[in-house]
Design a protein around this motif. Structure first.
Motif, PDB file in Angstrom:
ATOM      1  N   ALA A 300       0.815  -1.212   0.000  1.00  0.00           N
ATOM      2  CA  ALA A 300       0.000   0.000   0.000  1.00  0.00           C
ATOM      3  C   ALA A 300       0.852   1.267   0.000  1.00  0.00           C
ATOM      4  O   ALA A 300       0.345   2.360  -0.275  1.00  0.00           O
ATOM      5  CB  ALA A 300      -0.934   0.008   1.206  1.00  0.00           C
ATOM      6  N   ARG A 301       2.150   1.117   0.286  1.00  0.00           N
ATOM      7  CA  ARG A 301       3.051   2.274   0.303  1.00  0.00           C
ATOM      8  C   ARG A 301       4.178   2.108  -0.710  1.00  0.00           C
ATOM      9  O   ARG A 301       5.263   2.660  -0.531  1.00  0.00           O
ATOM     10  CB  ARG A 301       3.632   2.463   1.713  1.00  0.00           C
ATOM     11  N   SER A 302       3.915   1.348  -1.781  1.00  0.00           N
ATOM     12  CA  SER A 302       4.985   1.028  -2.720  1.00  0.00           C
ATOM     13  C   SER A 302       4.580   1.241  -4.169  1.00  0.00           C
ATOM     14  O   SER A 302       3.419   1.065  -4.540  1.00  0.00           O
ATOM     15  CB  SER A 302       5.425  -0.436  -2.553  1.00  0.00           C
ATOM     16  N   ILE A 303       5.571   1.611  -4.966  1.00  0.00           N
ATOM     17  CA  ILE A 303       5.497   1.564  -6.428  1.00  0.00           C
ATOM     18  C   ILE A 303       6.479   0.490  -6.854  1.00  0.00           C
ATOM     19  O   ILE A 303       7.634   0.485  -6.411  1.00  0.00           O
ATOM     20  CB  ILE A 303       5.887   2.917  -7.048  1.00  0.00           C
ATOM     21  N   TYR A 304       6.034  -0.437  -7.695  1.00  0.00           N
ATOM     22  CA  TYR A 304       6.906  -1.539  -8.106  1.00  0.00           C
ATOM     23  C   TYR A 304       6.959  -1.578  -9.624  1.00  0.00           C
ATOM     24  O   TYR A 304       5.962  -1.873 -10.280  1.00  0.00           O
ATOM     25  CB  TYR A 304       6.367  -2.863  -7.554  1.00  0.00           C
ATOM     26  N   ALA A 305       8.129  -1.260 -10.171  1.00  0.00           N
ATOM     27  CA  ALA A 305       8.282  -1.179 -11.622  1.00  0.00           C
ATOM     28  C   ALA A 305       9.456  -2.044 -12.077  1.00  0.00           C
ATOM     29  O   ALA A 305      10.585  -1.879 -11.608  1.00  0.00           O
ATOM     30  CB  ALA A 305       8.501   0.271 -12.050  1.00  0.00           C
ATOM     31  N   THR A 306       9.174  -2.983 -12.993  1.00  0.00           N
ATOM     32  CA  THR A 306      10.201  -3.800 -13.615  1.00  0.00           C
ATOM     33  C   THR A 306       9.903  -3.884 -15.106  1.00  0.00           C
ATOM     34  O   THR A 306       8.917  -3.308 -15.585  1.00  0.00           O
ATOM     35  CB  THR A 306      10.236  -5.227 -13.023  1.00  0.00           C
ATOM     36  N   SER A 307      10.698  -4.651 -15.824  1.00  0.00           N
ATOM     37  CA  SER A 307      10.451  -4.835 -17.253  1.00  0.00           C
ATOM     38  C   SER A 307       9.219  -5.691 -17.500  1.00  0.00           C
ATOM     39  O   SER A 307       8.720  -5.742 -18.628  1.00  0.00           O
ATOM     40  CB  SER A 307      11.666  -5.494 -17.916  1.00  0.00           C
ATOM     41  N   GLU A 308       8.727  -6.357 -16.459  1.00  0.00           N
ATOM     42  CA  GLU A 308       7.620  -7.290 -16.628  1.00  0.00           C
ATOM     43  C   GLU A 308       6.309  -6.788 -16.038  1.00  0.00           C
ATOM     44  O   GLU A 308       5.240  -7.299 -16.381  1.00  0.00           O
ATOM     45  CB  GLU A 308       7.988  -8.639 -16.014  1.00  0.00           C
ATOM     46  N   LYS A 309       6.363  -5.817 -15.132  1.00  0.00           N
ATOM     47  CA  LYS A 309       5.122  -5.334 -14.523  1.00  0.00           C
ATOM     48  C   LYS A 309       5.312  -3.931 -13.961  1.00  0.00           C
ATOM     49  O   LYS A 309       6.418  -3.548 -13.568  1.00  0.00           O
ATOM     50  CB  LYS A 309       4.644  -6.275 -13.416  1.00  0.00           C
ATOM     51  N   ILE A 310       4.233  -3.190 -13.940  1.00  0.00           N
ATOM     52  CA  ILE A 310       4.201  -1.863 -13.318  1.00  0.00           C
ATOM     53  C   ILE A 310       3.027  -1.852 -12.350  1.00  0.00           C
ATOM     54  O   ILE A 310       1.883  -2.096 -12.741  1.00  0.00           O
ATOM     55  CB  ILE A 310       4.012  -0.732 -14.356  1.00  0.00           C
ATOM     56  N   THR A 311       3.316  -1.587 -11.072  1.00  0.00           N
ATOM     57  CA  THR A 311       2.273  -1.562 -10.051  1.00  0.00           C
ATOM     58  C   THR A 311       2.437  -0.308  -9.212  1.00  0.00           C
ATOM     59  O   THR A 311       3.538  -0.024  -8.719  1.00  0.00           O
ATOM     60  CB  THR A 311       2.347  -2.807  -9.152  1.00  0.00           C
ATOM     61  N   VAL A 312       1.362   0.430  -9.035  1.00  0.00           N
ATOM     62  CA  VAL A 312       1.335   1.581  -8.131  1.00  0.00           C
ATOM     63  C   VAL A 312       0.333   1.247  -7.039  1.00  0.00           C
ATOM     64  O   VAL A 312      -0.870   1.210  -7.278  1.00  0.00           O
ATOM     65  CB  VAL A 312       0.931   2.877  -8.859  1.00  0.00           C
ATOM     66  N   ARG A 313       0.863   0.932  -5.877  1.00  0.00           N
ATOM     67  CA  ARG A 313       0.053   0.391  -4.777  1.00  0.00           C
ATOM     68  C   ARG A 313      -0.719  -0.832  -5.272  1.00  0.00           C
ATOM     69  O   ARG A 313      -0.097  -1.822  -5.642  1.00  0.00           O
ATOM     70  CB  ARG A 313      -0.848   1.481  -4.188  1.00  0.00           C
ATOM     71  N   TYR A 314      -2.040  -0.781  -5.308  1.00  0.00           N
ATOM     72  CA  TYR A 314      -2.817  -1.953  -5.738  1.00  0.00           C
ATOM     73  C   TYR A 314      -3.277  -1.854  -7.191  1.00  0.00           C
ATOM     74  O   TYR A 314      -4.078  -2.663  -7.635  1.00  0.00           O
ATOM     75  CB  TYR A 314      -4.025  -2.134  -4.809  1.00  0.00           C
ATOM     76  N   HIS A 315      -2.748  -0.885  -7.929  1.00  0.00           N
ATOM     77  CA  HIS A 315      -3.143  -0.699  -9.331  1.00  0.00           C
ATOM     78  C   HIS A 315      -2.083  -1.306 -10.251  1.00  0.00           C
ATOM     79  O   HIS A 315      -0.909  -0.927 -10.192  1.00  0.00           O
ATOM     80  CB  HIS A 315      -3.308   0.792  -9.653  1.00  0.00           C
TER      81      HIS A 315
END
Length: 370
Positions: A300-315
């Motif tokens: 809930a407090r993270s942005i996760y970006a890689t070559s395979e996925k982009i996630t902003v919190r739960y989006h």
């Protein structure tokens, strides 16, 4: 004057050259000798190794430094000897192209009991299906060029190994011109990219203590300068994963060190886990990077970006390229922070003093602050 298309072997070497591969590591064997002859005539230099596994590890190291590596070996006795090296390259996202010689297609039809054959003619390719991002058997002149493009495209895009099996009687066969575009053309979906960037920028701007967690993919894709610009232009502190060590200059005033849960420095761990916005860029969430799962990173407090996925919190956002996302968030809409006070992050250690009569112990070689 009409120019005939190249042979399958010539086309493969030209494509390797187009990826700036200047060296191929390997061990020759009878199933791949004709292709080796083409290598000797090409601008690509062959580096002979004493063992096939060593060729795999050398190609892995070359890929990490140069962007893509290649190894060339013979059938089964060579290809199967490389499995451990290739599996390791897959696990750590290193783009290695494995080229293996193979029995001729005409020999397949006879189901001949040939030397080095294991169970059947397709055993080696099935094994490589499990440890590469793409495999191809070049058994058909009409599709060979497309298949070469497909495998190299996947290796380049996903930074994982790929496998090309070249039967010995297909090396000098002329293929037909490729029917699909070569590598490139992977573009973000504009509307989805805009939505992902807007979501991320809004989240970062509303945060009070953002921090960037930088991972190994920034190395693999050559995005270190993108990271450095983001950190310096927006004054956001940065830590690295263990696998991503050195992705950020370690003397940089905004660099805090390695984050790996309870296995790292307590001050760094607390800073990251207390952050209300952890921007994770190109990091693998493995047991080692997470300090044997002692890391505490709240989605809930993270942005996760890689070559395979982009996630902003739960989006979750599909069809967004990693580099487009990094460039997108480093925009004028992302506010610049005040220069943070990070003096606490500097280890308070005394300078190393040479003591000739003392033994060199682990504690003395790697001094850590109390």
């Amino acid at each position: 004057m009409y120019n005939r298309p190249p042979t399958i072997g010539e086309y493969l070497l030209r494509k390797l050259e187009s990826y700036d591969i200047e060296h191929i590591f390997g061990v020759p064997g009878d199933y791949v000798l004709r292709f080796y002859n083409l290598i000797e005539q090409s601008p690509i230099q062959h580096i002979g190794m004493t063992r096939e596994d060593a060729a795999g590890y050398a190609a892995d190291a070359y890929a990490r430094i140069k962007g893509m590596g290649a190894a060339c070996v013979t059938y089964c006795v060579g290809g199967l000897s490389m499995v451990n090296a290739v599996a390791g390259a897959y696990a750590e996202k290193s783009p290695v192209v494995v080229i293996s010689g193979a029995p001729g297609i005409r020999e397949h039809g006879k189901d001949a009991l040939l030397h080095h054959k294991v169970r059947d003619f397709h055993t080696q390719q099935r094994i490589y299906d499990e440890i590469t991002v793409a495999t191809a058997l070049l058994d058909e002149p009409f599709t060979a060029f497309n298949e070469i493009d497909r495998v190299l495209d996947a290796v380049y895009r996903y930074k994982r190994p790929g496998y090309i099996e070249l039967p010995r009687d297909m090396v000098d066969v002329r293929g037909t011109l490729h029917q699909r575009p070569s590598t490139g053309g992977h573009l973000s979906e504009p509307e989805i990219l805009d939505a992902a960037v807007e979501d991320a920028v809004d989240f970062i701007n509303r945060s009070k203590r953002p921090v960037i967690l930088a991972g190994v993919e920034l190395h693999r894709f050559g995005y270190q300068n993108k990271l450095l610009r983001l950190v310096e232009e927006k004054r956001i502190p940065v830590v690295a994963t263990l696998l991503g060590k050195s992705v950020m200059p370690e003397s940089h005033p905004l660099y805090l060190g390695i984050y790996e849960g309870a296995m790292g420095r307590q001050e760094v761990r607390q800073f990251v886990e207390d952050s209300d916005c952890v921007i994770i860029l190109g990091a693998f969430m493995t047991d080692v990077n997470l300090g044997i799962y002692t890391a505490n990173l709240d989605r809930a407090r993270s942005i996760y970006a890689t070559s395979e996925k982009i996630t902003v919190r739960y989006h979750n956002y599909e069809e967004v390229m990693f580099d487009d996302f990094i460039d997108g968030i480093n925009s004028p809409k992302l506010r610049k922070r005040r220069k943070p006070n990070l003096e606490w992050a500097l280890p308070d250690t005394e300078p190393f003093r040479v003591e000739p009569n003392k033994p060199l112990t682990t504690c003395r070689l790697f001094p850590t602050p109390e």
